[in-house]
Design a protein around this motif. Structure first.
Motif, PDB file in Angstrom:
ATOM      1  N   GLN A   1       1.004  -1.147  -0.116  1.00 19.78           N
ATOM      2  CA  GLN A   1      -0.119   0.010  -0.215  1.00 19.78           C
ATOM      3  C   GLN A   1       0.940   1.344  -0.196  1.00 19.78           C
ATOM      4  O   GLN A   1       0.685   2.160  -0.610  1.00 19.78           O
ATOM      5  N   PHE A   2       2.138   1.428   0.775  1.00 23.60           N
ATOM      6  CA  PHE A   2       2.969   2.288   0.764  1.00 23.60           C
ATOM      7  C   PHE A   2       3.523   2.789  -0.288  1.00 23.60           C
ATOM      8  O   PHE A   2       3.761   3.694  -0.915  1.00 23.60           O
ATOM      9  N   LEU A   3       4.289   1.534  -1.075  1.00 21.37           N
ATOM     10  CA  LEU A   3       4.906   1.717  -2.052  1.00 21.37           C
ATOM     11  C   LEU A   3       3.964   2.179  -3.315  1.00 21.37           C
ATOM     12  O   LEU A   3       4.512   2.854  -4.577  1.00 21.37           O
ATOM     13  N   PHE A   4       2.762   1.607  -3.234  1.00 26.76           N
ATOM     14  CA  PHE A   4       1.902   1.861  -4.560  1.00 26.76           C
ATOM     15  C   PHE A   4       1.509   3.280  -4.589  1.00 26.76           C
ATOM     16  O   PHE A   4       1.368   3.765  -5.631  1.00 26.76           O
ATOM     17  N   THR A   5       1.276   3.833  -3.389  1.00 23.54           N
ATOM     18  CA  THR A   5       0.727   5.156  -3.401  1.00 23.54           C
ATOM     19  C   THR A   5       1.809   6.230  -3.209  1.00 23.54           C
ATOM     20  O   THR A   5       1.484   7.518  -3.389  1.00 23.54           O
ATOM     21  N   TYR A   6       2.746   5.829  -2.887  1.00 24.62           N
ATOM     22  CA  TYR A   6       3.978   6.755  -2.989  1.00 24.62           C
ATOM     23  C   TYR A   6       4.475   7.221  -4.246  1.00 24.62           C
ATOM     24  O   TYR A   6       4.747   6.517  -5.259  1.00 24.62           O
ATOM     25  N   ASP A   7       4.203   8.613  -4.553  1.00 16.15           N
ATOM     26  CA  ASP A   7       4.382   9.073  -5.703  1.00 16.15           C
ATOM     27  C   ASP A   7       4.896  10.558  -5.687  1.00 16.15           C
ATOM     28  O   ASP A   7       4.259  11.634  -6.057  1.00 16.15           O
ATOM     29  N   PRO A   8       6.014  10.536  -5.482  1.00 14.62           N
ATOM     30  CA  PRO A   8       6.723  11.939  -5.280  1.00 14.62           C
ATOM     31  C   PRO A   8       6.639  12.808  -6.547  1.00 14.62           C
ATOM     32  O   PRO A   8       6.893  14.156  -6.608  1.00 14.62           O
ATOM     33  N   PHE A   9       6.736  12.060  -7.639  1.00 17.14           N
ATOM     34  CA  PHE A   9       6.934  12.772  -9.025  1.00 17.14           C
ATOM     35  C   PHE A   9       5.911  12.869  -9.518  1.00 17.14           C
ATOM     36  O   PHE A   9       5.842  13.364 -10.898  1.00 17.14           O
TER      37      PHE A   9
END
Length: 281
Positions: free
Chosen positions: A165-173
């Protein structure tokens, strides 16, 4: 000279007998994995919907539990948005679906068959042990099963859902994330099996202390060094994110402390046995 040859033949026969016996245990273990894999394949649709893809959905038990804790503490829901990452998975490899399915079935079969596999190992080792060793080893068999399954369950209910969940929603760009099915299945297999094995730490410490390779003093002296090793292991065995590493570090640290206690008990028992032996002499 004939007697020497007979002894050598007897030794060779004994060795071959052990090899044949080991082969029998390995064959039965392989059959157990095959049967478990067939059962998994028979219930494939249920496995996909309610086991493999379940940690990717917001209605998974882990997310509900954290929302419950958030409401209990007055913060509110920690996961406010509904999501289903499984719908966003894609496949770019022509053989990606079938290889992912085979891997998932085999790994699930291994996990299901683990208690029987350990039982076969126990049957192979048992004849060479004395009565006291058999009592201790029988407890070790149960410990191996317990800690391995505990690691698998911890990975499934904590590491896998939180990290995905964290990796999929992590979107800094701001470009979004697209995952492929084989990558997720590899992540699924890696986290479950690796944590299942690493949770066997107290069992390994038990054996190493029993044969004199470890002492409780050594484990206490190098506790800080061990914590660094735990951090490295947590980073290597989990997905590449800080959250997963932090979540994995907590139980691994507790397992290390448990290992110190186990090593201390084994060491004290050995000292007690030596003292009794000297007293009898």
């Amino acid at each position: 000279m004939m007697k020497t040859k007979d002894k050598n033949n007897t030794a060779d026969m004994s060795f071959l007998a052990h090899v044949g016996e080991l082969r029998g245990h390995l064959v039965r273990s392989a059959i157990a994995i095959l049967i478990a894999a067939i059962l998994v394949a028979f219930f494939w649709r249920f496995l996909v919907d309610h086991v493999i893809m379940a940690p990717l959905k917001s209605d998974f038990a882990t997310f509900k539990f954290f929302n419950f804790l958030g409401n209990l503490s007055g913060i509110g829901d920690l996961y406010t948005e509904e999501f289903d990452i499984s719908k966003d998975l894609t496949n770019l490899d022509p053989s990606g679906q079938i290889t992912s399915q085979i891997m998932a079935i085999l790994v699930s079969g291994i996990i299901i068959a683990i208690p029987y596999i350990i039982y076969e190992i126990w049957k192979f080792v048992k004849p060479g042990l004395n009565e006291n060793e058999r009592k201790n080893a029988s407890g070790t068999v149960l410990a191996i099963t317990f800690f391995f399954l505990a690691g698998v369950l911890f990975s499934y209910y904590m590491l896998l859902p939180l990290s995905t969940q964290f990796l999929f929603t992590y979107d800094p760009f701001g470009v979004g994330n697209t995952w492929t099915l084989p990558k997720y299945i590899n992540l699924f297999v890696q986290t479950l099996l690796s944590m299942g094995v690493i949770f066997l730490m107290p069992v390994f410490v038990y054996f190493f202390t029993s044969i004199g390779l470890l002492t409780p003093l050594f484990l206490r002296t190098y506790r800080k060094h061990a914590f660094v090793v735990i951090l490295v292991a947590a980073a290597g065995l989990t997905p590449n994110d800080i959250l997963s590493m932090f979540v994995a570090t907590i139980p691994l640290t507790l397992l290390y402390e448990l290992s110190v206690i186990v090593s201390n008990r084994v060491y004290n028992r050995q000292l007690s046995a030596e003292e009794k032996g000297l007293t009898k002499k």
